[in-house]
Design an enzyme around this catalytic site. Structure first.
Site, PDB file in Angstrom:
ATOM      1  N   ASP A   1      -9.892  20.149  53.011  1.00 22.95           N
ATOM      2  CA  ASP A   1      -8.987  20.869  53.909  1.00 22.95           C
ATOM      3  C   ASP A   1      -8.450  19.972  55.025  1.00 22.95           C
ATOM      4  O   ASP A   1      -7.593  20.389  55.794  1.00 22.95           O
ATOM      5  CB  ASP A   1      -9.726  22.070  54.517  1.00 22.95           C
ATOM      6  CG  ASP A   1      -8.821  22.983  55.328  1.00 22.95           C
ATOM      7  OD1 ASP A   1      -7.722  23.300  54.849  1.00 22.95           O
ATOM      8  OD2 ASP A   1      -9.212  23.382  56.439  1.00 22.95           O
TER       9      ASP A   1
ATOM     10  N   SER B   1      -4.517  27.411  57.531  1.00 17.50           N
ATOM     11  CA  SER B   1      -4.707  27.640  56.101  1.00 17.50           C
ATOM     12  C   SER B   1      -4.717  29.129  55.800  1.00 17.50           C
ATOM     13  O   SER B   1      -5.342  29.921  56.520  1.00 17.50           O
ATOM     14  CB  SER B   1      -6.035  27.020  55.636  1.00 17.50           C
ATOM     15  OG  SER B   1      -6.080  25.647  55.954  1.00 17.50           O
TER      16      SER B   1
ATOM     17  N   GLN C   1      -3.409  24.651  48.156  1.00 16.07           N
ATOM     18  CA  GLN C   1      -3.513  25.420  49.396  1.00 16.07           C
ATOM     19  C   GLN C   1      -2.128  25.889  49.821  1.00 16.07           C
ATOM     20  O   GLN C   1      -1.147  25.165  49.683  1.00 16.07           O
ATOM     21  CB  GLN C   1      -4.112  24.560  50.503  1.00 16.07           C
ATOM     22  CG  GLN C   1      -4.277  25.281  51.838  1.00 16.07           C
ATOM     23  CD  GLN C   1      -4.879  24.378  52.899  1.00 16.07           C
ATOM     24  OE1 GLN C   1      -4.157  23.779  53.696  1.00 16.07           O
ATOM     25  NE2 GLN C   1      -6.196  24.233  52.897  1.00 16.07           N
TER      26      GLN C   1
END
Length: 292
Positions: free
Chosen positions: A211, A233, A283
């Site tokens: 991430d 996110s 993502q």
């Protein structure tokens, strides 16, 4: 980097991933100190995967996870991970995990993850993407150099650097605009020090790191850098193709095929230093002007 410094970085990440079992299928994780006002998304994803893995037979490795970030995490409140054992099959085991925090006396869900684990079997088809030919990590600027170069706006990197070591092919705060077909970016990362030989720990560590830079791919065509946009996110998915060692160098390639309505879809591919394609990441996140 000295062995002691490497050991401290590995210990920092291991501490984040070492959950307390509070009740049956309920686990609690700690949050490291940070300059940010919310919890780093990779931390919650990594801890949720650890919680799921604590309820899975040791001979089944994770092959995929899919997750949603529901609310910003409060770094000053504990996170409880509740595991739902939704499938225990002959070859596959599936777990759903919801992360909870208390807000004004009420429990609220901040994150939800579904992870699937596979016993493994003989491969019929076997192929992977070749690793791109980019500069090796040795000699490239790292987290400390980037943080020193950009001062206060990069202060949060010092805390992250205690867990993950990175090497940058481009300055993440000062990148020229990219245009098709050359819209990809690359970063090397590893946990400095030894994480041991537990394959599941390495999968959770990779989830944590995946991430870190992915959402910036959605901003790459505009140029600039991390301080030029606010990101959050929305969802995160990882597919594990091969066993990984997160304490060895890995190359992270990121790109964004589409962005609209304040959202950017970003993809990542991860290779080990020997060129093995070990994971694919996807993502979608919010990208906003810091002035909005």
């Amino acid at each position: 980097m000295s062995d002691r410094a490497g050991e401290s970085q590995a210990a920092a990440l291991m501490a984040i991933l070492d959950l307390e079992e509070r009740d049956e299928d309920v686990f609690v994780g700690q949050t490291p100190s940070t300059e940010r006002q919310r919890i780093f998304g990779g931390q919650v994803a990594g801890q949720a995967l650890v919680a799921a893995g604590r309820t899975v037979p040791a001979d089944r490795g994770v092959h995929s996870l899919h997750s949603y970030f529901l609310r910003p995490g409060d770094p000053f409140a504990e996170i409880r991970y509740a595991v739902d054992r939704i499938r225990d099959g002959r070859s596959f085991t599936t777990r759903r995990v919801v992360a909870w925090q208390e807000r004004k006396g009420e429990d609220v869900a901040i994150f939800a993850l579904t992870a699937d684990f596979h016993a493994g079997e003989k491969a019929l088809a076997q192929h992977c993407l070749p690793m791109p030919d980019v500069a090796r990590p040795e000699g490239l600027p790292g987290t400390a150099e980037i943080a020193a170069r950009h001062g206060e706006r990069a202060a949060w990197m010092d805390a992250m650097g205690r867990a993950v070591e990175q090497r940058f092919l481009e300055d993440p705060y000062d990148t020229p605009p990219k245009s098709p077909p050359d819209t990809k970016s690359w970063t090397w990362f590893r946990v400095a020090g030894e994480l041991g030989d537990d394959a599941f720990v390495h999968s959770a560590a990779l989830t944590f790191v995946s991430d870190l830079t992915l959402l910036s791919a959605g901003f790459a065509r505009l140029g600039g850098g991390w301080s030029d946009f606010d990101g959050a996110s929305l969802d995160h998915a990882v597919w594990f193709h091969q066993p990984v060692r997160a304490d060895d160098w890995m190359l992270y390639e990121t790109d964004s095929p589409a962005a609209s309505y304040g959202r950017a879809l970003c993809f990542g591919n991860i290779w080990s230093a020997d060129g093995t394609h070990v994971a694919t990441v996807a993502q979608e996140g919010l990208i906003r002007s810091p002035r909005d």
